[in-house]
Design a protein around this motif. Sequence first.
Motif, short mmCIF file in Angstrom:
data_model
loop_
_atom_site.label_atom_id
_atom_site.label_comp_id
_atom_site.label_asym_id
_atom_site.label_seq_id
_atom_site.Cartn_x
_atom_site.Cartn_y
_atom_site.Cartn_z
N GLY A 261 0.80 -1.22 0.00
CA GLY A 261 0.00 0.00 0.00
C GLY A 261 0.82 1.26 0.00
O GLY A 261 0.30 2.34 0.28
N SER A 262 2.09 1.16 -0.34
CA SER A 262 2.97 2.32 -0.33
C SER A 262 3.39 2.66 -1.76
O SER A 262 2.83 2.14 -2.72
CB SER A 262 4.19 2.03 0.57
OG SER A 262 4.96 3.17 0.78
N SER A 289 0.44 -4.09 -5.43
CA SER A 289 0.60 -4.00 -3.98
C SER A 289 1.07 -2.61 -3.56
O SER A 289 1.67 -2.44 -2.51
CB SER A 289 1.59 -5.06 -3.47
OG SER A 289 2.83 -4.97 -4.15
N ASN A 290 0.78 -1.62 -4.40
CA ASN A 290 1.18 -0.25 -4.11
C ASN A 290 -0.01 0.57 -3.63
O ASN A 290 -1.09 0.06 -3.39
CB ASN A 290 1.83 0.39 -5.35
CG ASN A 290 0.89 0.43 -6.54
OD1 ASN A 290 -0.21 -0.12 -6.50
ND2 ASN A 290 1.32 1.06 -7.60
N ALA A 291 0.20 1.88 -3.52
CA ALA A 291 -0.87 2.77 -3.05
C ALA A 291 -2.06 2.78 -4.00
O ALA A 291 -3.21 2.90 -3.58
CB ALA A 291 -0.32 4.18 -2.87
N ASN A 296 -7.65 1.35 -5.42
CA ASN A 296 -8.58 0.52 -6.20
C ASN A 296 -9.48 -0.31 -5.30
O ASN A 296 -10.66 -0.52 -5.60
CB ASN A 296 -7.79 -0.40 -7.13
CG ASN A 296 -7.12 0.35 -8.26
OD1 ASN A 296 -7.47 1.49 -8.56
ND2 ASN A 296 -6.13 -0.27 -8.87
N LEU A 297 -8.92 -0.77 -4.18
CA LEU A 297 -9.73 -1.52 -3.22
C LEU A 297 -10.82 -0.64 -2.64
O LEU A 297 -11.98 -1.05 -2.53
CB LEU A 297 -8.82 -2.07 -2.11
CG LEU A 297 -9.51 -2.90 -1.03
CD1 LEU A 297 -10.01 -4.22 -1.59
CD2 LEU A 297 -8.56 -3.16 0.13
N SER A 479 0.18 10.01 -2.29
CA SER A 479 -0.77 9.00 -2.75
C SER A 479 -1.10 7.94 -1.71
O SER A 479 -2.00 7.14 -1.92
CB SER A 479 -0.23 8.30 -4.01
OG SER A 479 1.02 7.68 -3.74
N THR A 480 -0.39 7.91 -0.60
CA THR A 480 -0.66 6.89 0.41
C THR A 480 -1.66 7.41 1.44
O THR A 480 -1.88 8.61 1.57
CB THR A 480 0.64 6.48 1.14
OG1 THR A 480 1.27 7.63 1.68
CG2 THR A 480 1.59 5.78 0.18
#
Length: 565
Positions: A261-262, A289-291, A296-297, A479-480
């Motif tokens: 999430g980063s 597996s990024n921000a 999107n989740l 963005s995080t």
Amino acid sequence: MRQLTDSLHKSFNWVGILLGISLLTTMGSTFPARSAERVQVSLDILERTISVNSLEAYAKRGVVNNDLAPYIQYIRPQQQEQLRRILLKRLEVRPIAVSQFFNTPQAEILLRRLGQVIQTESGEYGSQAIQQALISAANDPEGITLLNVLRKFPASGVRIDLARGLQLADDLSKVIEQTNKAIAAVNEQATTLAVNQTSVQIAALPNLRQPGYFTVNKQTRQFQDWRRNRSFTADIYLPIPEGIKQQSTAAPVIVISHGLGSDRETFAYLAQHLASFGLAVAVLEHPGSNAQQLQNLFEGKAEEVAPPYEFINRPLDVKFLLDELERLSQTDILYQGRLNAQQVGVIGQSFGAYTALALAGAQINFNSLKQDCAAINNTWNLSLLLQCRALILPNYNYNLQDYRVKAAIAINPIGSSVFGKDGLNNINIPVALVAGTADTVAPALPEQIKPFTWLNNPNRYLLIMNNGTHFSTLAESQSTVPLPSPVIGPDPALARDYIKAWSVAFFKFYVANDPEYKAYLTPSYIRYLSQEPLPLSLVRSLSEAELQLALERPSPELIISPNRN
């Protein structure tokens, strides 16, 4: 009565903690549109009832009604104030984020556990009711507070099983006690080593927290791996030699892998710093597996925080990036002769630390993973919620190691189960594990201290950041998801300075092969560098037998509290 009221007080703390965790839960079937009017507390055969109205009057106005009075009189004033804060503490989470998190596989496990304590009035597991209460509270102007969740509970009464709640609390207390013993043992050994060590004058060494002598040129490039149908962005930081610090050979390459999430910005400060010391740095962003994946989740465009294949794709991203950097160093005038992609160091945090360890030679161990994940409902290691998703992968031997990688630093790594002892035994290059004693996501004992005892190679380091959290070393990013200061922990600027100094020394010595930096990789230097409120400790050896002896000792008087997170 006193025992019951003490248990009641503990349960309110417990419920507050569990409701905070329960944001990572799953959607279920709906209930009739009702709301709870009372809270029924049960302990063995004893049951007491408090109306939600009484709790609200007490929390908001300090009024103690008759049904609450028998309990309040046994609670100290400080504890009473704490209870009021717990009832009214608002979790700042967007409603859509709550709803989407409820769809994650990890959430189902957490909710199932919470449902063992918070039940419907008839004594049935309250997981589905908790789901609806949280969603309803999130969409209410008052938001998600414990009091509002009780209000929104879709039944006339909420039953709190104190016996089960206190058992879980007792289990957690034992985990914390074991962690404190292990940390105390590491700190004690590090202090002894630092005091007894004879070395150069530490104070005379150059300050590695300050930038080096190279100017830095940053380039952002897009990379496309057609074989995997995967594209990603990477920032390349090139050191520019000046004056007497001319660099006649190509610079070693350091790759930075971000956490779950980063994004690339969270370690931009470290990339800039390493490049200022003559190291070329590549900071890539892992799609999936990024921000953006987290966003999107939230928006309903993704089903989970990270698909299981990210355990494979992340190391392959780095492999592909190194291939491309080798190509650029031969064909692109900007990079020609300036990158040595055969001499590589990798540093990562959390999921990025997993990535670094996989590239260093750690192998996925499905036997270890199956065994640990079978007991996932009884663990307090939240990182297993991610690690166990790797069981979805086909069970065969993945070749994730890259022999161009000569050294690795893993900050707050996860991997105790996905690698296990046998998987980590395969690492034969210099490796440093960095742990925070207040890390509640990847706890220090199971995820860093025990795995450190499984490493066999002689060039291994365990760096303990006392009071450090899972997020201490991360910089802010646009963005995080913003994190509250208690989650980040005390003095993150100091934590980032530590990582800058340690990374420069580690990679200059083991990747750039510069012997001048050996003195920095010692307990005495780490003791010199150490400051409150994040004191450091460094050890280079700790056996499983030594750790077990430490865990069997009486509890230390001085405890580094994990509640700082």
